[in-house]
Every structure is written in structure tokens, then in C-alpha cells.
Write an enzyme that holds these catalytic residues in place. Structure first.
Site, mmCIF file in Angstrom:
data_model
loop_
_atom_site.group_PDB
_atom_site.id
_atom_site.type_symbol
_atom_site.label_atom_id
_atom_site.label_comp_id
_atom_site.label_asym_id
_atom_site.label_seq_id
_atom_site.Cartn_x
_atom_site.Cartn_y
_atom_site.Cartn_z
ATOM 1 C CB THR A 119 -0.889 0.025 1.260
ATOM 2 O OG1 THR A 119 -1.483 1.317 1.395
ATOM 3 C CG2 THR A 119 -0.096 -0.242 2.526
ATOM 4 C CE1 TYR A 144 -3.860 -1.878 4.998
ATOM 5 C CE2 TYR A 144 -3.453 0.354 4.208
ATOM 6 C CZ TYR A 144 -3.694 -0.988 3.959
ATOM 7 O OH TYR A 144 -3.768 -1.427 2.664
#
Ligand code: UDP
Length: 338
Positions: A119, A144
Site C-alpha cells: 500500500t 495499517y
């Protein structure tokens, strides 16, 4: 004719299911491994579905051996930046222990190639306003991003330690839906901007909240790089087929290289739906950097890839088309009049 099988963890999810379709199109059978906590069984259409937890190393190894897969694409994990700020424990558990289990299972089942869902959140808050390249500083600002970066590091170390070959694909903002209308984005609860804006425009049920309009951007709202999910899916198939992976591990950004603000998204959704979504400006969401835009040059060169959906409006149009004809979703259907 099939060109082998690949285990796809999280293959019943949004990006995973689009990738399974792209694999099947390339003659590769996807064997989906998913616990269906966020995925949809209806989205598994191109190969078998094995229901299991991604942290269950033995079940993963059994699935890899019994289906004689030649590679793994690892999507399964938790993906919400906002929730990760409140439940970092869950993010480290699923995302880091998930990678550990996949690596250990690959080693025992003798599977040598891994494509990992990473990501843009691994970059944290970029120091400048220019597009991010893979050599930029990695400094996540939310659990995250931390958990995904930890996964990348574990994978890179495994490439050195036991000769694994791996590509980490750093997605910017996945968006849109299968252009043929078979698949789309359906999280429950939905937290992503584009589906929420579409819902607000089509049903008027819940006004959208813009998370902050005091960022150092042109219109004050956050800027992201939205990339069509079918373009992401194709990149996975290409990464799987790379002849050589430099030093065993490569990371690549996947984005269009263009920034779109939250207010731009709202406008595009309004155009696609024929009426604008109602919205109110609220406070910033914790963990959100102001701007994340990719420099996708490395992926374009290494994978001989380019996004087919260059235009943002065309991406949104596919998402709206799918929402209007929705095939699977846990949430409320559109009212008949809409
Ligand atoms: N966003 C927003 N309202 C929402 C959901 C998201 O303003 O209800 C913003 C969010 O702050 C971010 C962008 O939209 O700048 C994209 O967020 P999303 O959750 O869709 O994806 P993420 O960037 O977190 O992967």
C-alpha cells in the site's frame, strides 16, 4: 488450456476477485483461500474456494500442496486506515501474522513466488508534494501502514534467507468496478469514499462526511491517486510472470500518477449519478496524510504495464454502473425508484 494454478488469499474480496478474473483470462486457475469475513462467495467464479483463516499456516500449506500451486498472491488482510488507529492489535495480528503464516506455508509446500498486496500507506506523510517513487522514505503514520511495511520486510528477508521470489505491489487508491459488470466494491460496513459517495447520491440515505477541508491542498481536501481495479488486477498477473526478479524482491507503486481531491471525487460521482451526493465537512480522520500520488514509472517499465483507465470520470462511471446493477452486497438495495 490452463497455465497452472495460483493460490489467491483474499480472492473473494474486491481487488482479489478482479485479479482472479484476470488470472483466468490469462489461462491461470485461481485457487481462492478466504475466510469470507469481508469477501463474497458469489465473487469466486474462476476456481475453487477454500474457506480458512490466513493465519492458519497448516491449512494454507495443505491448500498449496493439494492444489499444486506454482505461486501465491496474498491479499487477505485488514485494510481500513481509520480502524487501524483504534485497533492496532488486530492489524498487527492479521496483517503481520498472516504474512508469517503464508511464508512458512510456502516454504513447506515448496512454492517459490509471491505477489504481495502492499500500500501507499507505507510512505506515511510525504515530505514534498511530488509523486512518490519506491526509493522515497518509508515512514508509515498509521498501524495499517506499519503492518504492511512489516510484511514487506519479512518477505524481503525471506527472499534472502530461503530463495523466495517476491513482488510487493504498493496500491494507491483502488477504485471502479469490473467493466463487464460482474464484480464490484462491496464492503460491509463500507468506509471507502467512492462507494459512500455513490450511495449518498443514489439513495440519499446517508450524507457523506468529507474528512477535513483544512489540508495544504488546492481545495483543502485530501488528494489521492485513484487507480482502476482492473488495471491493478492486470499488474498482478504480469508480476507473477516476470522472468527475473531483481535480488529476489521488488516493490512497485501502482497508481495513475494523478491526484484527485475528495471534492473532485464528489463532483465526478455527481456527474455519473445524475445528481450530486449530499455532504458535510467534518474533522480530519486520524492517520490520513494530505496527499498521496504515485510515480508508477517502475511498474510501467518492469511489468510493461500502463493503466487503461487514464481518465478519473471513466473509473467512477464503472463503479456507478456496477452499483446500479449490483449482484452481491450485504447492505440495503437501492429503492425501486432510483
Ligand atoms: N474520505 C472522506 N470521507 C469518507 C471516506 C473517505 O473524506 O467517508 C477521504 C479520506 O480521508 C481519504 C480519501 O477519502 O482522503 C480516500 O479514503 P478511503 O477510505 O476511500 O481510502 P484510503 O485512502 O483510506 O485507502
Amino acid at each position: 488450456m490452463t497455465r497452472g494454478r495460483v493460490l489467491v488469499t483474499g480472492g473473494a474480496g474486491y481487488i482479489g476477485s478482479h485479479t482472479c478474473k484476470a488470472l483466468a483470462r490469462a489461462g491461470i486457475e485461481p485457487v481462492v483461500y478466504d475466510d469470507l469475513s469481508n469477501g463474497h462467495a458469489e465473487a469466486v467464479r474462476w476456481g475453487p474456494l477454500i474457506q480458512g483463516d490466513v493465519r492458519d499456516r497448516d491449512r494454507l500449506a495443505g491448500a498449496m500442496s493439494s492444489h499444486a500451486v506454482s505461486g501465491v498472491i496474498h491479499f487477505a488482510g485488514l485494510i481500513e486506515v481509520g480502524r487501524s488507529m483504534h485497533r492496532p492489535d488486530l492489524y498487527w495480528d492479521h496483517n503481520v501474522n498472516g504474512v508469517a503464516a503464508v511464508l512458512s506455508a510456502m516454504r513447506s509446500a515448496d512454492v517459490g513466488r509471491l505477489i504481495f498486496s502492499s500500500t501507499a500507506a507505507v510512505y506515511g506523510t510525504p515530505a514534498g508534494l511530488s509523486a512518490l517513487s519506491e526509493t522515497d522514505v518509508l515512514n508509515p503514520i498509521n498501524p495499517y501502514g506499519d503492518s504492511k511495511l512489516a510484511g514487506e520486510k519479512m518477505i524481503a528477508a525471506s527472499c534472502v534467507a530461503f530463495g523466495l521470489e517476491a513482488v510487493a505491489l504498493r496500491y494507491f487508491n483502488a477504485s471502479g468496478a469490473d467493466p463487464e459488470g460482474e464484480l464490484g466494491e462491496a464492503h460491509d460496513p463500507e468506509t471507502h469514499l467512492i462507494p459512500l459517495a455513490i450511495e449518498a447520491a443514489l439513495t440519499g440515505s446517508r450524507p457523506l462526511t468529507v474528512f477535513g477541508q483544512d489540508f495544504p491542498t488546492t481545495d483543502g481536501s485530501c488528494v489521492r491517486d485513484y487507480i482502476h481495479v482492473a488495471d491493478l488486477a492486470r499488474a498482478h498477473v504480469l508480476a507473477l510472470g516476470l522472468d527475473t526478479i531483481s535480488r529476489g524482491f521488488e516493490a512497485m507503486n501502482l497508481g495513475r500518477g494523478r491526484g484527485t481531491s475528495v471534492l473532485d471525487v464528489i463532483e465526478a460521482v455527481g456527474r455519473a449519478c445524475g445528481r450530486p451526493p449530499a455532504y458535510a465537512v467534518g474533522p480530519r480522520r486520524a492517520g490520513d496524510p494530505p496527499i498521496l500520488v504515485a510515480d508508477p514509472a517502475r511498474a510501467m517499465k518492469r511489468l510493461n504495464w500502463a493503466p487503461e483507465f487514464a481518465d478519473f470520470q471513466a473509473i467512477v462511471d464503472t463503479a456507478v454502473a456496477w452499483r446500479r446493477s449490483r449482484r452481491f452486497d450485504a447492505s440495503t438495495p437501492l429503492p425501486a425508484a432510483a
